[in-house]
Design an enzyme around this catalytic site. Structure first.
Site, PDB file in Angstrom:
ATOM      1  N   CYS A  38       0.815  -1.219   0.000  1.00 24.35           N
ATOM      2  CA  CYS A  38       0.000   0.000   0.000  1.00 24.35           C
ATOM      3  C   CYS A  38       0.849   1.270   0.000  1.00 24.35           C
ATOM      4  CB  CYS A  38      -0.932   0.009   1.205  1.00 24.35           C
ATOM      5  SG  CYS A  38      -2.025  -1.414   1.219  1.00 24.35           S
TER       6      CYS A  38
ATOM      7  N   ASN B 123     -10.202  -0.094   0.422  1.00 23.66           N
ATOM      8  CA  ASN B 123      -8.741  -0.052   0.362  1.00 23.66           C
ATOM      9  C   ASN B 123      -8.275  -0.721  -0.936  1.00 23.66           C
ATOM     10  OD1 ASN B 123      -5.998  -0.603   0.624  1.00 23.66           O
ATOM     11  ND2 ASN B 123      -6.139  -1.213   2.771  1.00 23.66           N
TER      12      ASN B 123
ATOM     13  N   HIS C 168      -3.219   7.078   2.074  1.00 24.39           N
ATOM     14  CA  HIS C 168      -3.677   5.768   1.619  1.00 24.39           C
ATOM     15  C   HIS C 168      -5.028   5.497   2.274  1.00 24.39           C
ATOM     16  CE1 HIS C 168      -4.143   1.595   0.977  1.00 24.39           C
ATOM     17  NE2 HIS C 168      -3.797   1.234   2.193  1.00 24.39           N
TER      18      HIS C 168
HETATM   19  O1  UT7 Z   1      -3.702  -1.263   3.666  1.00 23.63           O
HETATM   20  C1  UT7 Z   1      -3.065  -1.859   4.738  1.00 23.63           C
HETATM   21  C2  UT7 Z   1      -3.348  -1.161   5.952  1.00 23.63           C
HETATM   22  N1  UT7 Z   1      -4.415  -1.815   6.676  1.00 23.63           N
HETATM   23  C3  UT7 Z   1      -4.982  -1.136   7.635  1.00 23.63           C
HETATM   24  O2  UT7 Z   1      -4.698   0.008   7.826  1.00 23.63           O
HETATM   25  C4  UT7 Z   1      -6.001  -1.838   8.507  1.00 23.63           C
HETATM   26  C5  UT7 Z   1      -5.893  -1.291   9.906  1.00 23.63           C
HETATM   27  N2  UT7 Z   1      -6.874  -1.905  10.818  1.00 23.63           N
HETATM   28  C6  UT7 Z   1      -8.165  -1.575  10.776  1.00 23.63           C
HETATM   29  O3  UT7 Z   1      -8.596  -0.775   9.974  1.00 23.63           O
HETATM   30  C7  UT7 Z   1      -9.074  -2.185  11.823  1.00 23.63           C
HETATM   31  O4  UT7 Z   1      -8.300  -2.868  12.765  1.00 23.63           O
HETATM   32  C8  UT7 Z   1     -10.132  -3.136  11.222  1.00 23.63           C
HETATM   33  C9  UT7 Z   1     -11.154  -2.373  10.432  1.00 23.63           C
HETATM   34  C10 UT7 Z   1      -9.452  -4.171  10.332  1.00 23.63           C
HETATM   35  C11 UT7 Z   1     -10.875  -3.868  12.340  1.00 23.63           C
HETATM   36  O5  UT7 Z   1     -11.486  -2.936  13.216  1.00 23.63           O
HETATM   37  P1  UT7 Z   1     -11.321  -3.084  14.785  1.00 23.63           P
HETATM   38  O6  UT7 Z   1     -12.111  -2.017  15.397  1.00 23.63           O
HETATM   39  O7  UT7 Z   1      -9.839  -3.129  15.091  1.00 23.63           O
HETATM   40  O8  UT7 Z   1     -12.017  -4.472  15.067  1.00 23.63           O
HETATM   41  P2  UT7 Z   1     -11.403  -5.764  15.750  1.00 23.63           P
HETATM   42  O9  UT7 Z   1     -10.483  -6.469  14.815  1.00 23.63           O
HETATM   43  O10 UT7 Z   1     -10.890  -5.398  17.089  1.00 23.63           O
HETATM   44  O11 UT7 Z   1     -12.700  -6.660  15.913  1.00 23.63           O
HETATM   45  C12 UT7 Z   1     -13.757  -6.260  16.806  1.00 23.63           C
HETATM   46  C13 UT7 Z   1     -14.850  -7.297  16.720  1.00 23.63           C
HETATM   47  C14 UT7 Z   1     -14.340  -8.730  16.863  1.00 23.63           C
HETATM   48  O12 UT7 Z   1     -15.306  -9.436  17.589  1.00 23.63           O
HETATM   49  P3  UT7 Z   1     -15.040  -9.781  19.149  1.00 23.63           P
HETATM   50  O13 UT7 Z   1     -13.743 -10.548  19.175  1.00 23.63           O
HETATM   51  O14 UT7 Z   1     -14.925  -8.441  19.840  1.00 23.63           O
HETATM   52  O15 UT7 Z   1     -16.245 -10.572  19.519  1.00 23.63           O
HETATM   53  C15 UT7 Z   1     -14.352  -9.241  15.461  1.00 23.63           C
HETATM   54  O16 UT7 Z   1     -14.540 -10.634  15.380  1.00 23.63           O
HETATM   55  O17 UT7 Z   1     -15.495  -7.215  15.464  1.00 23.63           O
HETATM   56  C16 UT7 Z   1     -15.531  -8.525  14.869  1.00 23.63           C
HETATM   57  N3  UT7 Z   1     -15.445  -8.353  13.420  1.00 23.63           N
HETATM   58  C17 UT7 Z   1     -16.510  -8.202  12.627  1.00 23.63           C
HETATM   59  N4  UT7 Z   1     -17.815  -8.129  12.884  1.00 23.63           N
HETATM   60  C18 UT7 Z   1     -18.658  -7.933  11.846  1.00 23.63           C
HETATM   61  C19 UT7 Z   1     -14.315  -8.329  12.674  1.00 23.63           C
HETATM   62  N5  UT7 Z   1     -14.641  -8.146  11.380  1.00 23.63           N
HETATM   63  C20 UT7 Z   1     -15.994  -8.065  11.332  1.00 23.63           C
HETATM   64  C21 UT7 Z   1     -16.920  -7.851  10.290  1.00 23.63           C
HETATM   65  N6  UT7 Z   1     -18.234  -7.795  10.586  1.00 23.63           N
HETATM   66  N7  UT7 Z   1     -16.531  -7.689   9.000  1.00 23.63           N
END
Ligand code: UT7
Length: 335
Positions: A117, A288, A258
């Site tokens: 990226c 993204n 990005h």
């Molecule tokens: O281009 C490369 C650069 N990439 C990035 O910059 C990505 C950076 N990271 C992010 O943008 C965020 O970390 C994400 C959008 C990927 C995830 O958001 P988050 O607020 O960090 O969520 P999380 O991973 O902490 O997950 C929170 C909850 C989890 O459930 P539990 O364990 O709290 O029960 C996940 O299982 O949300 C759940 N979850 C979802 N729920 C519904 C994860 N993905 C999904 C989904 N739909 N698609």
């Protein structure tokens, strides 16, 4: 003095590709356990474009390149170098040469550059060095990725984030250098946070000789770690690039990050105290798109008539590697 090459860098044209299919958040909820509310509130994404069966990395990159060359008022034969930033080539030996052929850019050398990226920012800076040394006058820099090829469509933590796309710019030599400052960084010790890695399968050729015949594995990401990395490192690298440009965040007309997550865009803008109306975002429509995201967002904003010649743009790419970087440049070459 006569015949001295112009060694200033200007960014004089942009272009992007139109993709054939679109996938909305509600469509994703037919694939995995997710919903529009979760995706939109956590990422800002509402839909993404995907490359259809008849599209290729070559065709998308060429379309973006053709549009950028046209905006620059040039012909493909004026281009002397093409750098294609991509992590998803049609051919692991490189796709840039195929783009060169499709464009009819017969005088251009062409190569791929891989920095995920961050690829577009790394390619922009690389291309600029050829202008600063007086080697080339017209360079096409393309960022293009078809991550949908490598997404695990059963993994809701990653499949909701990515889209496909291609964007491009033309760099041209000029008297006054409009690439005002840049900074590039890598930290391979954090490589495991975001991978599209090769899994080797040992295959015995003859008794004493074993080779590897594996495949690439779908994208895996530690979202929280990458998020923390982005919100701390991106403001820092932009500030370093601004310092090299003898500017401060107050001088930024457009913050062009990005497009990874709207929350990352907001956090970086807050840290730098850049008002939201100066932050470019097309997250909602594109998600993204990896190396394509910066030139695609740039092209849309230029074509919407918002970015004007002389505007100062602070851009930053960040992602797998891990890699990150920033460049501060002035749009256009009008004096
Ligand atoms: O281009 C490369 C650069 N990439 C990035 O910059 C990505 C950076 N990271 C992010 O943008 C965020 O970390 C994400 C959008 C990927 C995830 O958001 P988050 O607020 O960090 O969520 P999380 O991973 O902490 O997950 C929170 C909850 C989890 O459930 P539990 O364990 O709290 O029960 C996940 O299982 O949300 C759940 N979850 C979802 N729920 C519904 C994860 N993905 C999904 C989904 N739909 N698609």
């Amino acid at each position: 003095m006569l015949n001295q090459p112009k060694t200033g860098v200007s960014v004089v044209g942009s272009g992007s590709a139109r993709l054939s299919s679109r996938l909305a958040n509600d469509d994703l909820s037919r694939l995995v356990e997710t919903d529009d509310e979760w995706i939109a509130s956590r990422t800002g994404i509402r839909s993404r474009n995907l490359a259809g069966a008849e599209e290729s990395l070559r065709s998308l990159a060429a379309e973006a390149g053709r549009n950028a060359i046209a905006m620059a008022g040039l012909a493909p034969t004026d281009i002397q170098l093409i750098i294609l930033a991509t992590s998803t080539p049609d051919d692991l030996f490189g796709t840039a040469s195929q783009v060169q052929a499709e464009l009819g850019a017969v005088h251009a050398a062409a190569f791929d550059l891989t920095a995920a990226c961050s690829g577009f920012v790394f390619a922009l800076v690389t291309a600029s060095q050829f202008i600063r040394t007086g080697t080339y006058q017209n360079i096409l820099v393309i960022g293009a990725d078809i991550l949908s090829r490598w997404v695990d469509w059963s993994d809701r933590r990653t499949c909701v984030l990515f889209g496909d796309g291609a964007g491009a710019v033309v760099l041209q030599s000029c008297d006054r250098d409009r690439l005002l400052g840049f900074e590039l960084c890598s930290d391979g010790s954090m490589n495991s946070c975001l991978n599209l890695s090769y899994a080797p399968e040992p295959q015995s050729l003859i008794d004493e000789v074993t080779v590897q015949q594996g495949t690439f594995q779908p994208i895996t990401m530690n979202g929280r770690e990458v998020y923390k990395f982005a919100v701390s490192r991106v403001p820092e690298v932009i500030e370093k690039a601004l310092f090299r440009a003898s500017l401060t965040a107050e001088n930024i007309d457009w913050l062009l990050l990005h497009q990874a997550n709207q929350r990352i865009l907001d956090a970086v803008a807050n840290r730098l105290k850049v008002p939201s109306e100066r932050v470019i975002s097309n997250m909602a429509q594109h998600g993204n798109t990896s190396a394509a995201s910066i030139p695609l967002a740039l092209d849309e904003t230029v074509r919407a008539g918002k970015i004007q010649p002389g505007d100062i743009i602070a851009t930053s790419g960040f992602g797998a590697g891990l890699t990150w970087g920033a460049a501060i440049f002035e749009w256009g070459n009008a004096d």
